[in-house]
Design an enzyme around this catalytic site. Structure first.
Site, mmCIF file in Angstrom:
data_model
loop_
_atom_site.group_PDB
_atom_site.id
_atom_site.type_symbol
_atom_site.label_atom_id
_atom_site.label_comp_id
_atom_site.label_asym_id
_atom_site.label_seq_id
_atom_site.Cartn_x
_atom_site.Cartn_y
_atom_site.Cartn_z
ATOM 1 N N TYR A 101 3.856 14.417 -13.842
ATOM 2 C CA TYR A 101 4.909 14.166 -15.119
ATOM 3 C C TYR A 101 4.480 14.536 -16.551
ATOM 4 C CZ TYR A 101 7.710 11.017 -11.741
ATOM 5 O OH TYR A 101 8.721 10.654 -11.123
ATOM 6 N N TYR A 140 3.089 11.977 -5.298
ATOM 7 C CA TYR A 140 2.104 11.483 -6.672
ATOM 8 C C TYR A 140 1.041 10.030 -6.475
ATOM 9 C CZ TYR A 140 5.726 8.960 -9.584
ATOM 10 O OH TYR A 140 6.260 8.844 -9.368
ATOM 11 N N ARG A 150 3.599 7.614 -3.773
ATOM 12 C CA ARG A 150 5.025 7.863 -3.152
ATOM 13 C C ARG A 150 5.177 8.807 -3.657
ATOM 14 N NH1 ARG A 150 8.434 6.051 -6.840
ATOM 15 N NH2 ARG A 150 9.190 5.542 -4.991
ATOM 16 N N HIS A 153 10.328 11.903 -5.284
ATOM 17 C CA HIS A 153 11.618 11.739 -5.211
ATOM 18 C C HIS A 153 11.579 11.623 -6.495
ATOM 19 C CE1 HIS A 153 8.555 8.920 -7.387
ATOM 20 N NE2 HIS A 153 9.348 9.771 -8.391
ATOM 21 N N HIS A 155 14.088 10.646 -10.086
ATOM 22 C CA HIS A 155 14.762 9.518 -10.615
ATOM 23 C C HIS A 155 16.254 9.706 -10.820
ATOM 24 C CE1 HIS A 155 11.130 7.279 -11.017
ATOM 25 N NE2 HIS A 155 10.598 8.055 -11.582
#
Ligand SMILES: [Fe+2]
Length: 234
Positions: A101, A140, A150, A153, A155
Site C-alpha cells: 500500500y 501481504y 492477508r 482482497h 476494500h
C-alpha cells in the site's frame, strides 16, 4: 430495531481475539444507539460533480500503466429484497500487485508502483451497477500472528444517504489458498455469509486481450447481506 438471527452471524463480531487489533478497539460496554436527526440526514453527501473521469479506472490515474494482472471488478448494490440501490458512492482501496500500500504504516519490503495509487470510486447507476478497472492486488504480510499473510482482497466502502450510513467490507478472490488462515475471513461466523465476501470469476465481463472479469454483488441488509466490518485499514 430487531434483527433476524441470520444478520447476527453474517457479520463479524467487534471482538475477535484471533484478529489481534480488535482486542484493543472493540467496545467493552454496550453501544449507545444515537437516533439520526435532521442534521445527519441533511448533512453533506457526495454528488456526481465530485467524481473525476478516471476515478473508477485505477490503471489510468498516472502517466504510465501499473504493473500486474489487469482486472475488471463489477457488480450490483442491492437491498434485502434484491432491488437495485442506485446513485450510491462505492469506494475501493487496495494494495498493488506486489502487495504494498502507499501508506506510511506499510513498510514491508515489496516495491511501490509509481503508476498505482490503489484508490477508486464510482456511483451506482439506475440498476445499482458499479464497475472498476484495476489490477489484481497481491497478498501481504501483517503482524497479527507469526507468518500472517492477508489473502488478496479489495476494500469496499459504500455511502448511503449520509456520512453516518457508511458500510465497509472486503472482497476476496476465488481459490485463494490463504483464506482458511485469515482471521478476518474466519471472524464471520456463518460460512455461507463468508462466501458472500468472495467474488466470482466472470467470463462474460472478461474483455478479450485486455482484462479478466470478476463479479461482486453487495447486499446491504437481510438474509443475504454481505458481511460488513468497522471501517479500518488492514
Ligand atoms: Fe487491506
Amino acid at each position: 430495531m430487531t434483527y433476524p438471527l441470520e444478520s447476527l452471524t453474517a457479520h463479524p463480531p467487534n471482538l475477535y481475539p484471533g484478529y489481534r487489533s480488535t482486542v484493543k478497539r472493540a467496545p467493552s460496554r454496550p453501544l449507545v444507539i444515537i437516533p439520526q436527526t435532521l442534521s445527519e440526514l441533511t448533512g453533506p453527501v457526495f454528488g456526481h460533480d465530485s467524481l473525476r473521469e478516471h476515478d473508477n479506472d485505477l490503471t489510468r490515474q498516472h502517466a504510465g500503466e501499473p504493473l500486474g494482472e489487469r482486472i475488471i471488478v463489477s457488480g450490483r448494490v442491492l437491498d434485502e429484497n434484491g432491488r437495485p440501490v442506485p446513485n450510491t458512492l462505492v469506494e475501493i482501496w487496495q494494495a498493488n500487485a506486489a502487495g504494498r500500500y502507499i501508506h506510511v504504516n506499510d513498510q514491508h519490503p515489496a516495491p511501490l508502483d509509481p503508476n498505482f495509487t490503489g484508490a477508486g470510486r464510482c456511483l451506482t447507476d439506475a440498476e445499482g451497477r458499479y464497475a472498476f478497472t484495476t489490477i489484481k492486488p497481491g497478498s501481504y504480510p501483517w503482524r497479527n500472528h507469526p507468518n500472517a499473510w492477508r489473502p488478496a482482497h479489495i476494500h469496499f466502502s459504500l455511502f448511503g444517504p449520509s456520512f453516518l450510513t457508511r458500510l465497509v467490507t472486503q472482497m476476496y478472490f476465488p481459490g485463494d489458498p490463504l483464506l482458511p488462515y485469515d482471521p478476518m475471513w474466519n471472524s464471520v461466523p456463518d460460512e455461507r455469509a463468508r462466501l458472500r465476501m468472495m467474488s466470482s470469476f466472470d467470463l462474460e465481463t472478461t474483455v478479450p486481450e485486455w482484462a479478466l472479469g470478476y463479479r461482486f454483488d453487495i447486499v446491504l441488509r437481510g438474509r443475504d447481506a454481505t458481511p460488513m466490518e468497522d471501517p479500518h485499514h488492514d
